[in-house]
Design a protein around this motif. Structure first.
Motif, mmCIF file in Angstrom:
data_model
loop_
_atom_site.group_PDB
_atom_site.id
_atom_site.type_symbol
_atom_site.label_atom_id
_atom_site.label_comp_id
_atom_site.label_asym_id
_atom_site.label_seq_id
_atom_site.Cartn_x
_atom_site.Cartn_y
_atom_site.Cartn_z
ATOM 1 N N UNK A 170 30.925 15.446 9.187
ATOM 2 C CA UNK A 170 30.972 16.890 8.909
ATOM 3 C C UNK A 170 30.264 17.190 7.585
ATOM 4 N N UNK A 171 29.590 18.353 7.526
ATOM 5 C CA UNK A 171 28.806 18.690 6.328
ATOM 6 C C UNK A 171 29.690 18.704 5.075
ATOM 7 N N UNK A 172 30.956 19.160 5.218
ATOM 8 C CA UNK A 172 31.832 19.229 4.037
ATOM 9 C C UNK A 172 32.079 17.829 3.468
ATOM 10 N N UNK A 173 32.274 16.859 4.354
ATOM 11 C CA UNK A 173 32.500 15.480 3.899
ATOM 12 C C UNK A 173 31.220 14.906 3.292
ATOM 13 N N UNK A 174 30.092 15.203 3.922
ATOM 14 C CA UNK A 174 28.802 14.751 3.384
ATOM 15 C C UNK A 174 28.615 15.293 1.959
ATOM 16 N N UNK A 189 20.432 16.088 7.050
ATOM 17 C CA UNK A 189 19.961 16.894 8.186
ATOM 18 C C UNK A 189 20.629 18.264 8.193
ATOM 19 N N UNK A 190 21.501 18.525 7.213
ATOM 20 C CA UNK A 190 22.253 19.782 7.176
ATOM 21 C C UNK A 190 21.675 20.740 6.142
ATOM 22 N N UNK A 191 21.345 21.953 6.589
ATOM 23 C CA UNK A 191 20.791 22.953 5.676
ATOM 24 C C UNK A 191 21.780 23.275 4.558
ATOM 25 N N UNK A 192 23.082 23.340 4.883
ATOM 26 C CA UNK A 192 24.066 23.707 3.847
ATOM 27 C C UNK A 192 24.118 22.630 2.763
ATOM 28 N N UNK A 193 23.969 21.375 3.163
ATOM 29 C CA UNK A 193 23.982 20.288 2.170
ATOM 30 C C UNK A 193 22.712 20.326 1.329
ATOM 31 N N UNK A 223 13.912 17.295 -4.150
ATOM 32 C CA UNK A 223 13.269 17.063 -2.844
ATOM 33 C C UNK A 223 14.350 17.098 -1.762
ATOM 34 N N UNK A 224 14.027 17.702 -0.630
ATOM 35 C CA UNK A 224 14.880 17.592 0.560
ATOM 36 C C UNK A 224 14.218 16.562 1.471
ATOM 37 N N UNK A 235 14.258 27.322 6.435
ATOM 38 C CA UNK A 235 14.471 28.474 5.558
ATOM 39 C C UNK A 235 14.980 28.030 4.188
ATOM 40 N N UNK A 236 15.899 27.048 4.191
ATOM 41 C CA UNK A 236 16.400 26.534 2.899
ATOM 42 C C UNK A 236 15.253 25.894 2.117
ATOM 43 N N UNK A 237 14.405 25.159 2.825
ATOM 44 C CA UNK A 237 13.256 24.530 2.139
ATOM 45 C C UNK A 237 12.373 25.612 1.528
ATOM 46 N N UNK A 238 12.139 26.682 2.296
ATOM 47 C CA UNK A 238 11.277 27.757 1.800
ATOM 48 C C UNK A 238 11.935 28.470 0.616
#
Ligand code: PMM
Length: 280
Positions: free
Chosen positions: A74-78, A101-105, A116-117, A131-134
Protein backbone atom coordinates in the motif's frame (compact mmCIF):
# COMPACT_ATOMS: atom_id res chain seq x y z
CA UNK A 1 19.65 19.19 -11.93
CA UNK A 2 21.00 21.05 -14.97
CA UNK A 3 19.19 24.33 -14.80
CA UNK A 4 18.87 24.31 -11.01
CA UNK A 5 21.92 26.01 -9.50
CA UNK A 6 21.30 24.23 -6.18
CA UNK A 7 21.37 20.77 -7.70
CA UNK A 8 24.41 18.60 -7.02
CA UNK A 9 23.86 16.79 -10.32
CA UNK A 10 24.92 17.61 -13.86
CA UNK A 11 22.22 17.77 -16.51
CA UNK A 12 21.22 14.48 -18.10
CA UNK A 13 22.06 15.96 -21.49
CA UNK A 14 25.43 17.38 -20.44
CA UNK A 15 28.46 15.66 -21.95
CA UNK A 16 29.79 13.57 -19.10
CA UNK A 17 33.22 11.98 -18.98
CA UNK A 18 31.74 8.94 -17.24
CA UNK A 19 28.29 7.68 -16.34
CA UNK A 20 26.48 8.76 -13.20
CA UNK A 21 26.41 6.06 -10.55
CA UNK A 22 23.03 5.54 -8.90
CA UNK A 23 23.47 3.61 -5.64
CA UNK A 24 20.57 1.40 -4.53
CA UNK A 25 18.92 1.63 -1.11
CA UNK A 26 15.93 -0.70 -0.84
CA UNK A 27 13.90 -0.02 2.30
CA UNK A 28 12.04 -3.29 1.86
CA UNK A 29 11.79 -6.65 3.62
CA UNK A 30 11.83 -8.60 0.34
CA UNK A 31 14.08 -7.15 -2.41
CA UNK A 32 16.08 -9.90 -4.05
CA UNK A 33 19.53 -8.66 -3.08
CA UNK A 34 19.32 -6.40 -0.05
CA UNK A 35 15.79 -7.04 1.25
CA UNK A 36 15.48 -6.57 5.01
CA UNK A 37 18.93 -5.01 5.56
CA UNK A 38 17.88 -1.36 5.55
CA UNK A 39 14.32 -1.44 6.87
CA UNK A 40 15.09 1.06 9.61
CA UNK A 41 15.44 4.64 8.42
CA UNK A 42 18.73 5.18 10.28
CA UNK A 43 20.31 2.11 8.70
CA UNK A 44 19.02 3.11 5.26
CA UNK A 45 20.30 6.69 5.60
CA UNK A 46 23.69 5.47 6.81
CA UNK A 47 23.90 3.07 3.86
CA UNK A 48 22.92 5.79 1.39
CA UNK A 49 25.54 8.15 2.86
CA UNK A 50 28.13 5.36 2.58
CA UNK A 51 27.25 4.75 -1.08
CA UNK A 52 27.47 8.49 -1.74
CA UNK A 53 30.92 8.63 -0.12
CA UNK A 54 31.94 5.61 -2.23
CA UNK A 55 31.21 7.54 -5.43
CA UNK A 56 27.47 7.49 -6.15
CA UNK A 57 26.14 10.77 -7.55
CA UNK A 58 22.54 9.67 -6.92
CA UNK A 59 20.95 7.46 -4.25
CA UNK A 60 17.85 5.55 -5.39
CA UNK A 61 15.47 4.93 -2.50
CA UNK A 62 12.71 2.34 -2.92
CA UNK A 63 10.08 1.02 -0.52
CA UNK A 64 8.42 -1.61 -2.70
CA UNK A 65 10.15 -4.65 -4.16
CA UNK A 66 9.70 -4.92 -7.92
CA UNK A 67 11.01 -8.43 -8.33
CA UNK A 68 8.72 -10.65 -10.42
CA UNK A 69 5.72 -11.82 -8.40
CA UNK A 70 6.31 -9.41 -5.48
CA UNK A 71 3.14 -8.39 -3.62
CA UNK A 72 2.21 -4.72 -4.09
CA UNK A 73 2.67 -2.58 -0.97
CA UNK A 74 0.00 0.00 0.00
CA UNK A 75 1.22 3.52 -0.83
CA UNK A 76 0.90 4.59 2.84
CA UNK A 77 3.25 1.81 3.95
CA UNK A 78 5.65 2.59 1.10
CA UNK A 79 5.73 6.24 2.18
CA UNK A 80 6.24 5.31 5.85
CA UNK A 81 9.35 3.40 4.73
CA UNK A 82 10.89 5.84 2.26
CA UNK A 83 10.05 9.41 3.26
CA UNK A 84 12.33 9.66 6.33
CA UNK A 85 15.14 8.17 4.23
CA UNK A 86 14.60 10.59 1.32
CA UNK A 87 14.51 13.53 3.76
CA UNK A 88 17.55 12.33 5.72
CA UNK A 89 19.68 11.93 2.59
CA UNK A 90 18.45 15.16 0.95
CA UNK A 91 19.31 17.06 4.16
CA UNK A 92 22.87 15.81 3.77
CA UNK A 93 23.01 17.35 0.28
CA UNK A 94 22.74 13.99 -1.47
CA UNK A 95 20.78 13.79 -4.74
CA UNK A 96 17.97 11.30 -4.19
CA UNK A 97 15.80 9.47 -6.65
CA UNK A 98 12.56 7.91 -5.47
CA UNK A 99 11.93 4.44 -6.89
CA UNK A 100 8.14 4.23 -6.95
CA UNK A 101 5.17 3.36 -9.15
CA UNK A 102 2.80 5.49 -7.03
CA UNK A 103 2.14 9.12 -7.95
CA UNK A 104 1.29 9.97 -4.32
CA UNK A 105 4.65 8.62 -3.15
CA UNK A 106 6.50 10.48 -5.90
CA UNK A 107 4.80 13.72 -4.85
CA UNK A 108 5.50 13.20 -1.15
CA UNK A 109 9.13 12.32 -1.94
CA UNK A 110 9.47 15.46 -4.04
CA UNK A 111 8.28 17.46 -1.02
CA UNK A 112 10.83 15.60 1.13
CA UNK A 113 13.64 16.66 -1.22
CA UNK A 114 13.93 14.03 -3.97
CA UNK A 115 15.46 15.22 -7.26
CA UNK A 116 14.43 12.34 -9.54
CA UNK A 117 11.37 10.11 -9.89
CA UNK A 118 12.37 6.59 -10.93
CA UNK A 119 9.23 4.73 -12.02
CA UNK A 120 9.87 1.14 -13.11
CA UNK A 121 6.50 1.20 -14.89
CA UNK A 122 7.41 4.35 -16.82
CA UNK A 123 4.17 5.98 -15.71
CA UNK A 124 1.93 3.04 -16.72
CA UNK A 125 1.06 1.75 -13.24
CA UNK A 126 -0.45 5.01 -11.97
CA UNK A 127 -2.34 7.34 -14.30
CA UNK A 128 -1.42 10.30 -12.09
CA UNK A 129 2.34 9.82 -12.36
CA UNK A 130 3.03 11.87 -15.51
CA UNK A 131 1.16 14.82 -14.02
CA UNK A 132 3.22 14.63 -10.82
CA UNK A 133 6.39 14.51 -12.91
CA UNK A 134 5.24 17.57 -14.85
CA UNK A 135 4.08 19.53 -11.81
CA UNK A 136 7.09 18.83 -9.60
CA UNK A 137 9.52 19.44 -12.49
CA UNK A 138 11.69 16.58 -11.23
CA UNK A 139 13.72 14.42 -13.57
CA UNK A 140 11.83 11.30 -14.54
CA UNK A 141 13.26 7.86 -15.28
CA UNK A 142 10.90 5.93 -17.56
CA UNK A 143 11.74 2.25 -17.30
CA UNK A 144 10.47 -0.29 -19.85
CA UNK A 145 7.79 -2.44 -18.23
CA UNK A 146 4.92 -4.63 -19.30
CA UNK A 147 3.19 -6.03 -16.25
CA UNK A 148 -0.02 -4.06 -16.56
CA UNK A 149 0.15 -3.16 -12.89
CA UNK A 150 -1.13 -6.46 -11.56
CA UNK A 151 2.13 -8.40 -11.19
CA UNK A 152 0.09 -11.16 -12.76
CA UNK A 153 2.89 -12.72 -14.73
CA UNK A 154 5.62 -11.77 -17.08
CA UNK A 155 4.79 -10.84 -20.65
CA UNK A 156 8.07 -11.51 -22.44
CA UNK A 157 6.68 -11.94 -25.95
CA UNK A 158 8.36 -9.68 -28.45
CA UNK A 159 8.46 -9.74 -32.26
CA UNK A 160 11.87 -8.09 -31.95
CA UNK A 161 12.86 -7.16 -28.42
CA UNK A 162 15.07 -4.21 -29.39
CA UNK A 163 12.55 -2.67 -31.80
CA UNK A 164 9.63 -3.33 -29.42
CA UNK A 165 11.38 -1.87 -26.37
CA UNK A 166 12.45 1.16 -28.39
CA UNK A 167 8.91 1.73 -29.65
CA UNK A 168 7.34 1.24 -26.20
CA UNK A 169 9.85 3.65 -24.63
CA UNK A 170 9.01 6.19 -27.33
CA UNK A 171 5.34 5.78 -26.41
CA UNK A 172 6.23 6.52 -22.75
CA UNK A 173 8.08 9.65 -23.90
CA UNK A 174 5.08 10.79 -25.97
CA UNK A 175 2.73 10.38 -22.97
CA UNK A 176 5.14 12.24 -20.68
CA UNK A 177 5.56 15.12 -23.12
CA UNK A 178 1.77 15.27 -23.56
CA UNK A 179 1.38 15.58 -19.79
CA UNK A 180 3.77 18.54 -19.80
CA UNK A 181 7.02 16.88 -18.70
CA UNK A 182 9.95 18.75 -20.20
CA UNK A 183 12.09 16.73 -22.64
CA UNK A 184 15.22 17.78 -20.72
CA UNK A 185 13.89 15.93 -17.67
CA UNK A 186 13.38 12.52 -19.26
CA UNK A 187 15.76 9.59 -18.79
CA UNK A 188 15.05 6.19 -20.38
CA UNK A 189 15.82 2.71 -19.07
CA UNK A 190 15.33 -0.52 -21.09
CA UNK A 191 14.23 -2.34 -17.92
CA UNK A 192 16.72 -5.17 -17.73
CA UNK A 193 14.93 -8.17 -16.19
CA UNK A 194 11.46 -6.60 -16.44
CA UNK A 195 9.34 -8.94 -18.61
CA UNK A 196 12.51 -10.17 -20.31
CA UNK A 197 14.36 -13.44 -20.58
CA UNK A 198 18.13 -13.63 -20.16
CA UNK A 199 18.55 -13.69 -23.96
CA UNK A 200 16.36 -10.61 -24.30
CA UNK A 201 18.42 -8.80 -21.64
CA UNK A 202 21.60 -9.59 -23.60
CA UNK A 203 20.02 -8.51 -26.85
CA UNK A 204 19.25 -5.09 -25.32
CA UNK A 205 22.65 -4.76 -23.62
CA UNK A 206 24.41 -5.56 -26.88
CA UNK A 207 22.56 -2.71 -28.63
CA UNK A 208 22.98 0.20 -26.21
CA UNK A 209 23.91 2.70 -28.96
CA UNK A 210 20.53 1.98 -30.54
CA UNK A 211 18.82 2.86 -27.24
CA UNK A 212 20.93 6.04 -26.93
CA UNK A 213 19.76 6.92 -30.43
CA UNK A 214 16.20 7.43 -29.16
CA UNK A 215 17.66 10.76 -28.07
CA UNK A 216 17.41 10.66 -24.28
CA UNK A 217 19.93 9.79 -21.58
CA UNK A 218 19.91 6.04 -20.87
CA UNK A 219 20.12 4.42 -17.44
CA UNK A 220 21.00 0.72 -17.07
CA UNK A 221 19.97 -1.42 -14.09
CA UNK A 222 21.59 -4.84 -14.44
CA UNK A 223 23.09 -5.02 -10.96
CA UNK A 224 23.11 -8.54 -9.45
CA UNK A 225 20.09 -9.58 -11.52
CA UNK A 226 19.22 -13.22 -12.01
CA UNK A 227 20.53 -13.51 -15.58
CA UNK A 228 24.04 -12.90 -14.17
CA UNK A 229 23.72 -15.97 -11.95
CA UNK A 230 25.00 -18.19 -14.76
CA UNK A 231 28.51 -16.69 -14.44
CA UNK A 232 28.93 -17.57 -10.76
CA UNK A 233 27.86 -20.33 -8.40
CA UNK A 234 24.06 -20.15 -8.71
CA UNK A 235 23.70 -20.79 -4.96
CA UNK A 236 26.21 -18.09 -3.97
CA UNK A 237 25.00 -14.81 -2.44
CA UNK A 238 23.89 -12.24 -5.01
CA UNK A 239 26.93 -10.07 -4.10
CA UNK A 240 28.98 -12.64 -6.05
CA UNK A 241 27.41 -11.11 -9.18
CA UNK A 242 29.29 -7.84 -8.65
CA UNK A 243 32.10 -8.81 -11.05
CA UNK A 244 29.71 -9.58 -13.93
CA UNK A 245 27.82 -6.38 -13.02
CA UNK A 246 31.03 -4.30 -13.14
CA UNK A 247 31.89 -5.77 -16.53
CA UNK A 248 28.51 -4.67 -17.87
CA UNK A 249 29.01 -1.23 -16.27
CA UNK A 250 32.30 -0.69 -18.08
CA UNK A 251 30.94 -1.86 -21.43
CA UNK A 252 27.84 0.30 -20.95
CA UNK A 253 30.12 3.27 -20.19
CA UNK A 254 31.96 2.52 -23.43
CA UNK A 255 28.58 2.60 -25.21
CA UNK A 256 27.88 6.09 -23.86
CA UNK A 257 25.08 5.46 -21.37
CA UNK A 258 24.20 8.24 -18.94
CA UNK A 259 23.82 6.23 -15.73
CA UNK A 260 24.30 2.91 -13.94
CA UNK A 261 22.00 1.74 -11.14
CA UNK A 262 24.07 -0.55 -8.90
CA UNK A 263 24.28 -2.11 -5.45
CA UNK A 264 28.09 -2.09 -5.16
CA UNK A 265 29.11 1.51 -5.77
CA UNK A 266 32.77 1.10 -4.73
CA UNK A 267 33.38 -1.69 -7.26
CA UNK A 268 31.51 0.20 -9.99
CA UNK A 269 33.47 3.36 -9.31
CA UNK A 270 36.84 1.61 -9.46
CA UNK A 271 35.80 -0.25 -12.62
CA UNK A 272 34.96 3.14 -14.19
CA UNK A 273 38.34 4.52 -12.98
CA UNK A 274 40.05 1.75 -14.94
CA UNK A 275 37.84 2.36 -17.97
CA UNK A 276 38.65 6.07 -17.87
CA UNK A 277 42.38 5.38 -17.54
CA UNK A 278 42.17 3.26 -20.70
CA UNK A 279 40.53 5.94 -22.80
CA UNK A 280 42.80 7.06 -25.65
N1 PMM B 1 15.49 -2.53 -11.22
C1 PMM B 1 14.95 -2.73 -10.02
C2 PMM B 1 14.32 -1.66 -9.33
N2 PMM B 1 14.30 -0.43 -9.85
N3 PMM B 1 14.84 1.06 -11.58
C3 PMM B 1 15.36 1.28 -12.80
N4 PMM B 1 15.31 2.51 -13.34
N5 PMM B 1 15.96 0.27 -13.52
C4 PMM B 1 16.04 -1.00 -13.05
O1 PMM B 1 16.58 -1.87 -13.77
C5 PMM B 1 15.47 -1.28 -11.77
C6 PMM B 1 14.86 -0.20 -11.06
C7 PMM B 1 14.96 -4.09 -9.40
O2 PMM B 1 16.16 -4.32 -8.72
P1 PMM B 1 16.36 -4.15 -7.12
O3 PMM B 1 15.41 -5.11 -6.46
O4 PMM B 1 17.80 -4.49 -6.88
O5 PMM B 1 16.10 -2.75 -6.69
Amino acid sequence: MSDDPESPLPAPHARLSRPQIMGIVNVTPDSFSDGGRYLHADAAIAHGAELSAAGAQIIDVGGESTRPGAVRVPAAEEQRRVLPVVAGLAERGIAVSIDTMNASTALAAAEAGAAIINDVSGGLADGGMARVAAETGLHFVANHWRDGGANSGVDAHYANVLADVRRELEERVADLLDAGVSAERIILDPGIGFAKTADQNWELLSHLPSLNAIGYPVLIGASRKRFLGTFVDPLAPTADRDAPTATISVLAAQSGVWGLRVHNVAVTSSALDVWEAMQP
